[in-house]
Enzyme design. Structure first.
Site, PDB file in Angstrom:
ATOM      1  N   LYS A 116      20.605 -32.646  -0.010  1.00  0.00           N
ATOM      2  CA  LYS A 116      21.383 -31.689  -0.984  1.00  0.00           C
ATOM      3  C   LYS A 116      22.715 -31.959  -0.886  1.00  0.00           C
ATOM      4  O   LYS A 116      23.281 -31.875  -2.058  1.00  0.00           O
ATOM      5  CB  LYS A 116      20.959 -30.304  -0.437  1.00  0.00           C
ATOM      6  CG  LYS A 116      19.610 -29.737  -0.618  1.00  0.00           C
ATOM      7  CD  LYS A 116      18.703 -30.435  -1.694  1.00  0.00           C
ATOM      8  CE  LYS A 116      17.292 -30.228  -1.525  1.00  0.00           C
ATOM      9  NZ  LYS A 116      16.391 -30.847  -2.741  1.00  0.00           N
ATOM     10  N   GLY A 164      16.423 -24.859  -1.714  1.00  0.00           N
ATOM     11  CA  GLY A 164      15.440 -23.699  -2.079  1.00  0.00           C
ATOM     12  C   GLY A 164      15.745 -22.558  -1.535  1.00  0.00           C
ATOM     13  O   GLY A 164      15.121 -21.438  -1.192  1.00  0.00           O
ATOM     14  N   GLU A 200      30.090 -24.424   0.310  1.00  0.00           N
ATOM     15  CA  GLU A 200      30.701 -24.264  -1.099  1.00  0.00           C
ATOM     16  C   GLU A 200      31.450 -23.076  -1.337  1.00  0.00           C
ATOM     17  O   GLU A 200      31.045 -22.057  -0.463  1.00  0.00           O
ATOM     18  CB  GLU A 200      29.473 -24.548  -2.210  1.00  0.00           C
ATOM     19  CG  GLU A 200      28.874 -25.769  -2.312  1.00  0.00           C
ATOM     20  CD  GLU A 200      27.506 -25.605  -3.261  1.00  0.00           C
ATOM     21  OE1 GLU A 200      27.064 -24.683  -3.367  1.00  0.00           O
ATOM     22  OE2 GLU A 200      27.130 -26.929  -3.406  1.00  0.00           O
ATOM     23  N   ARG A 292       9.847 -33.067  -8.287  1.00  0.00           N
ATOM     24  CA  ARG A 292       8.375 -32.642  -8.408  1.00  0.00           C
ATOM     25  C   ARG A 292       7.929 -32.096  -9.650  1.00  0.00           C
ATOM     26  O   ARG A 292       8.859 -31.443 -10.210  1.00  0.00           O
ATOM     27  CB  ARG A 292       7.957 -31.742  -7.337  1.00  0.00           C
ATOM     28  CG  ARG A 292       8.697 -30.561  -7.385  1.00  0.00           C
ATOM     29  CD  ARG A 292       8.148 -29.446  -6.328  1.00  0.00           C
ATOM     30  NE  ARG A 292       8.690 -27.992  -6.654  1.00  0.00           N
ATOM     31  CZ  ARG A 292      10.031 -27.818  -6.011  1.00  0.00           C
ATOM     32  NH1 ARG A 292      10.517 -28.553  -5.520  1.00  0.00           N
ATOM     33  NH2 ARG A 292      10.310 -26.620  -6.464  1.00  0.00           N
ATOM     34  N   ARG A 338       4.186 -14.630 -12.131  1.00  0.00           N
ATOM     35  CA  ARG A 338       3.581 -15.311 -10.942  1.00  0.00           C
ATOM     36  C   ARG A 338       2.757 -14.063 -10.265  1.00  0.00           C
ATOM     37  O   ARG A 338       3.208 -13.165  -9.816  1.00  0.00           O
ATOM     38  CB  ARG A 338       4.459 -15.916  -9.806  1.00  0.00           C
ATOM     39  CG  ARG A 338       5.058 -17.406 -10.401  1.00  0.00           C
ATOM     40  CD  ARG A 338       5.810 -17.717  -9.212  1.00  0.00           C
ATOM     41  NE  ARG A 338       6.602 -18.825  -9.583  1.00  0.00           N
ATOM     42  CZ  ARG A 338       7.187 -19.891  -8.748  1.00  0.00           C
ATOM     43  NH1 ARG A 338       6.973 -19.795  -7.323  1.00  0.00           N
ATOM     44  NH2 ARG A 338       8.150 -20.694  -9.357  1.00  0.00           N
TER      45      ARG A 338
HETATM   46  C1  MV4 Z   1      24.582 -20.985  -4.315  1.00  0.00           C
HETATM   47  C2  MV4 Z   1      24.595 -19.350  -4.571  1.00  0.00           C
HETATM   48  C3  MV4 Z   1      25.948 -19.309  -4.783  1.00  0.00           C
HETATM   49  N1  MV4 Z   1      27.182 -19.977  -4.549  1.00  0.00           N
HETATM   50  N2  MV4 Z   1      25.597 -21.538  -4.254  1.00  0.00           N
HETATM   51  C4  MV4 Z   1      19.645 -20.605  -3.742  1.00  0.00           C
HETATM   52  C5  MV4 Z   1      18.801 -21.668  -3.790  1.00  0.00           C
HETATM   53  C6  MV4 Z   1      19.534 -22.818  -4.009  1.00  0.00           C
HETATM   54  N3  MV4 Z   1      19.029 -23.793  -4.947  1.00  0.00           N
HETATM   55  C7  MV4 Z   1      20.842 -22.537  -4.142  1.00  0.00           C
HETATM   56  N4  MV4 Z   1      20.931 -21.200  -4.010  1.00  0.00           N
HETATM   57  C8  MV4 Z   1      22.358 -20.459  -4.215  1.00  0.00           C
HETATM   58  N5  MV4 Z   1      23.359 -21.424  -4.116  1.00  0.00           N
HETATM   59  C9  MV4 Z   1      26.604 -21.252  -4.101  1.00  0.00           C
HETATM   60  N6  MV4 Z   1      27.614 -21.954  -4.128  1.00  0.00           N
HETATM   61  C10 MV4 Z   1      23.697 -18.692  -4.660  1.00  0.00           C
HETATM   62  C11 MV4 Z   1      22.277 -19.095  -4.471  1.00  0.00           C
HETATM   63  C12 MV4 Z   1      21.399 -18.207  -4.622  1.00  0.00           C
HETATM   64  C13 MV4 Z   1      21.271 -17.169  -3.605  1.00  0.00           C
HETATM   65  C14 MV4 Z   1      21.903 -16.928  -2.736  1.00  0.00           C
HETATM   66  C15 MV4 Z   1      21.791 -16.015  -1.875  1.00  0.00           C
HETATM   67  C16 MV4 Z   1      20.804 -14.934  -1.947  1.00  0.00           C
HETATM   68  C17 MV4 Z   1      19.832 -15.287  -3.279  1.00  0.00           C
HETATM   69  C18 MV4 Z   1      20.287 -16.109  -4.025  1.00  0.00           C
HETATM   70  C19 MV4 Z   1      19.313 -16.447  -4.801  1.00  0.00           C
HETATM   71  C20 MV4 Z   1      19.418 -17.606  -5.827  1.00  0.00           C
HETATM   72  C21 MV4 Z   1      20.334 -18.379  -5.543  1.00  0.00           C
END
Ligand code: MV4
Length: 453
Positions: A116, A164, A200, A292, A338
């Protein structure tokens, strides 16, 4: 075109792939574990081979067993579905070395996006906006604090090999960052075999938007609009919709064109999804790329009229993608719920067991992708998703009304499912107003939702 393929998966996605194959005139080989002997994919396929015991590591993740089955059945290609080996570059490589086409991106594509942190820097170089953060891995606690002070708190520590939502930690100041940093590295090492972490700036309450990409082997790439996947709990999506109620034609085009450009630059092939966070000011940031077909692909199919599984198979067989960007139009609105075998009343506790009663919804604007039937035993060994209920309407409001109607028709018993959760969600004023973020489900379940006018 292929004449015979093996489906290295189970459940609804195996059924979905078999359906696409039948329409394309391709013979299918199902594989199954001892726990899935009576599963629908086994019955629907032309042939079926038992590849091991219930435990995934001994069956659906067992590469020698899968390759042996492919050789015995003499297939030309393997479709991995989602989960299991779908994003395993090693498996894609083994398929290639055995002269079996892996229906998906190249092993190099998978490897590039699997890290990632590398994906983030690659996408930044290609012009996609990223969240301010570290350049590559952060090696020490002191370096982490320097980076965080520069970008500003709160920050989020992520595992390079994660994704994820796995292995993420939010830190609000030097103290919490210092105390979390080494643990994050140790956890990354333990869970993903690699200690690399990066940092980040943490975006509070974003929406999760993802762009669907199709890319043939000749560099022709198109985007099929976005999906909004903000309705999730503990990184498990519960409901997805297309188009996003907060993305307008201008933003769609901007993100879509950037995504296409990036895919072309890295020589991406087959289907892919580029995930973005959208903040409350309308800024979007690249998060990760999923290499995918995704669970929620049907909502894109409903609003574009394009069968993503058929396109995957056609492109993998070497056909040119015969869809031009200007031919892709987003029509109407689609929602997917879902349906999991989980007890919503008991904190989503898994509820496997025999399905004694089953009445599936139908009628205008309703699609059900499922492998269950009356008398089917939901095994306890795998993902708890038992069906995807998909609605399609001319507008989001109509798609909601159709979904509410379909949920009210849907009867599964005596096992518990997430149907009651979805009924509550679809009646929630904030969901109806599309006033949600990735934190909405948690807020709804805590009952701590600020009333807004
Ligand atoms: C983040 C974020 C906030 N700020 N990155 C979660 C899944 C992955 N694809 C990236 N994710 C996140 N990345 C930054 N810089 C928030 C999420 C996030 C999340 C974080 C904490 C708790 C629940 C979440 C649900 C969706 C996305």
């Amino acid at each position: 075109m292929f004449s015979k393929i093996l489906i290295a998966n189970r459940g609804e996605i195996a059924v979905r792939i078999i359906r696409a194959c039948r329409e394309l005139g391709i013979r299918t080989v199902a594989v199954f574990s001892e726990a899935d002997r009576d599963s629908l994919h086994v019955r629907l396929a032309d042939e079926a081979i038992c590849i091991g015991t219930a435990q995934s590591a001994k069956s659906y993740l067992n590469i020698p067993a899968l390759i042996s089955a492919a050789e015995i059945a003499d297939v030309e290609a393997i479709h991995p579905g989602y989960g299991f080996l779908a994003e395993n570059a090693h498996f894609a490589e083994i398929c290639t070395s055995c002269h079996i086409k892996f229906i998906g991106p190249t092993a190099d594509n998978i490897r590039l996006m699997g890290d990632k942190m590398v994906a983030r820097t690659t996408m930044q170089k290609l012009g996609l906006p990223i969240v301010p953060g570290s350049q590559g891995a952060v090696k020490t606690k002191d370096e982490a604090i320097r980076v965080a002070q520069k970008i500003g708190y709160p920050v989020i520590i992520k595992a390079a090999a994660g994704g994820g939502g796995k292995g993420m930690r939010i830190c609000h100041n030097d103290i919490t960052l210092a105390s979390n940093f080494m643990t994050a590295q140790a956890e990354a090492e333990a869970n993903f075999g690699k200690p690399d972490v990066y940092i980040e700036r943490y975006i509070a309450k974003p929406r999760h938007i993802e762009i669907q990409i199709l890319a043939d082997q000749y560099g022709h790439v198109v985007y099929l609009g976005e999906r909004d996947c903000s309705i999730q709990r503990r990184h498990q999506k519960l409901l997805e919709e297309a188009p996003s109620p907060v993305v307008d034609a201008k933003l769609r085009r901007k993100i879509g064109e950037l995504a296409v450009k990036a895919c072309k630059a890295v020589g991406y092939q087959n289907v892919g999804t580029i995930e973005f966070l959208l903040d409350s000011q309308g800024n979007f940031y690249f998060m990760e790329m999923n290499t995918r077909i995704q669970v929620e692909h049907p909502v894109t199919e409903m609003v574009t009229g394009i069968d993503l599984i058929k396109e995957q198979i056609r492109m993998a067989s070497g056909e040119r993608l015969n869809i031009r960007q200007e031919d892709i139009k987003i029509h109407g609105a689609s929602i997917e719920c879902r349906i999991n075998a989980e007890d919503f009343e008991k904190n989503f506790l898994p509820s496997p067991g025999k399905i004694e009663t089953l009445i599936l919804p139908g009628g205008p604007g309703v699609r059900v992708d499922t492998h269950i039937y009356q008398g089917y035993q939901v095994p306890p060994y795998y993902d708890s998703m038992v069906a995807k209920l998909i609605s399609y309407g001319q507008t989001r409001q109509e798609a909601i009304r159709i979904m509410q109607r379909a949920l009210s028709e849907f009867i599964i018993g005596p096992i518990k499912t997430t149907i009651p959760f979805h009924q509550k969600l679809l009646e929630h004023p904030r969901f109806i107003k599309a006033d949600v973020s990735t934190h909405f489900v948690q807020e709804m379940l805590e009952g701590s939702i600020e009333q807004q006018s």
